[in-house]
Enzyme design. Structure first.
Site, short mmCIF file in Angstrom:
data_model
loop_
_atom_site.label_atom_id
_atom_site.label_comp_id
_atom_site.label_asym_id
_atom_site.label_seq_id
_atom_site.Cartn_x
_atom_site.Cartn_y
_atom_site.Cartn_z
N ASP A 152 -21.88 -6.14 1.60
CA ASP A 152 -20.52 -5.68 1.92
C ASP A 152 -20.25 -4.39 1.15
OD1 ASP A 152 -17.98 -5.56 2.89
OD2 ASP A 152 -17.21 -7.26 1.74
N ASP A 195 -19.22 -1.82 7.91
CA ASP A 195 -19.40 -1.89 6.46
C ASP A 195 -19.96 -3.20 5.93
OD1 ASP A 195 -17.13 -3.31 7.09
OD2 ASP A 195 -15.99 -2.65 5.36
N GLU A 196 -20.40 -4.10 6.79
CA GLU A 196 -20.99 -5.34 6.29
C GLU A 196 -21.98 -5.92 7.29
OE1 GLU A 196 -18.45 -8.83 5.97
OE2 GLU A 196 -16.94 -7.87 7.22
#
Length: 365
Positions: free
Chosen positions: A14, A108-109
């Site tokens: 993350d 983003d993850e």
């Protein structure tokens, strides 16, 4: 028993304040300062906040005017989604150096299954550490990671030592880790559900574990069985490297509330054009058109219709949205409109082979 289940080595990576961190990286004058991505203007909503801003209570999905009150020094910056996508692709390239079993959740993850990996490294913890170091050295951003036996525990663990931290929950530690966890930290337990659980005396994983499956189903509906199993470390969802897109949407929040359907037609045309552009770019089409309406009192309404054929042309999307707009009278003035297409013509792609292994006496994490 947890030890009777298939055990995988899952990493959840993350990125730390991804959008805001990119803006600070690209503009050194913003480093160390409280910034918010989006949220400018009278009706703006924040997409992301730097950690400097979060100290004041500023967070994503917050109205910009409220954020400015919480943090008078807050700096609002515009979105640069093309840049965020560019950076995200660089990070995923790093992931694929270790495994083809990568499931992005957003820019983003992502989840990575490294049970069997390209490096032949038996330690998922060391792989996660190496990935984070490479992201920092090659991209310039920090990331946090969680490492454990399944996606649920890895996801929870990645938030444990944020920012720029890492948490490994070994197989023999999973049950104790979950029992001690505040119920608000459970992935899938939102603010409303957490409050409901508090009212019923459920504050920790241990409290949740003491409730029967029947009790949880009765009080939390279809989510009850999910809560029952995950608190016992049971979450058999595999890392899905080829997630099939189920819908595609675009929406707009207006600077002034709109009180008549006539004023909304021009807005819908722009939204339909954006939806069509995204459909074309993704090379998909859909049958079900949904119109999203958020009223000035923040109540939300959706209206849908399914066509007998697939569409991606903006004019057909717009016509369907117009029909839905006039389907029934508006109950209030409108602050947001959105159009989405679902029931897409995406085809299931063959997934890379995914293996699971049973717990052994020596299972290095």
């Amino acid at each position: 028993m947890l030890t009777d289940l298939p055990i995988r080595k899952i990493i959840h990576v993350d990125m730390d304040a991804f959008y805001a961190s990119i803006e600070q990286m690209d503009n050194p004058d913003l480093k160390g300062k409280p910034i918010a991505v989006g949220g400018g203007g009278k009706r703006g909503v924040i997409s992301a906040a730097s950690y400097e801003a979060r100290k004041f209570g500023v967070k994503s999905a917050m109205a910009g005017n409220l954020a400015a009150k919480l943090c008078p020094e807050l700096i609002f910056v515009k979105h640069h989604f093309d840049r965020y996508t560019e950076i995200s692709k660089k990070i995923r390239t790093i992931f694929f150096d270790y495994t083809d079993l990568v499931e992005p959740l957003s820019l983003d993850e992502a989840y990575l299954d490294v049970t069997i990996n390209k490096k032949g490294n038996p330690s998922a913890s060391l792989i996660a550490k190496e990935i984070r170091e490479r992201i920092f050295n090659e991209v310039g951003l920090t990331a946090s990671a969680g490492v454990s036996i399944n996606k649920f525990v890895a996801k929870v663990a990645s938030d444990y030592n944020k920012p720029n931290g890492q948490k490994t929950v070994n197989p023999e530690e999973v049950l104790e880790f979950l029992e001690k966890l505040d119920i608000r930290k459970f992935y899938g337990v939102g603010k409303v559900t957490a409050e409901k659980m508090y009212q019923k005396g459920i504050f920790t994983g241990l409290d949740l574990k003491q409730k029967s499956l029947e009790y949880l189903n009765e009080n939390f509906g279809k989510s009850g069985s999910y809560y029952y199993y995950v608190v016992r470390g049971i979450h058999n969802s595999e890392v899905k490297p080829n997630r099939i897109r189920k819908s595609l949407a675009a929406e707009r929040t207006f600077s002034e509330n709109l009180s008549s359907e006539i004023f909304m037609l021009e807005k819908l045309e722009h939204i339909a054009e954006e939806v069509s552009r995204r459909l074309t770019k993704s090379k998909v089409a859909g049958k079900t058109v949904t119109l999203k309406i958020k009223y000035s009192d923040f109540t939300l309404q959706t209206r849908s219709k399914t066509l007998p054929y697939y569409i991606n042309d903006k004019h057909i999307v717009l016509d369907a949205a117009k029909d839905l707009l006039y389907q029934e009278k508006l109950s209030n003035s409108v602050r947001l409109l959105g159009i989405s297409l679902s029931n897409l013509n995406t085809e299931t792609k063959k997934k890379p082979e995914q293996k699971s292994i049973s717990v052994q006496l020596k299972f290095e994490f």
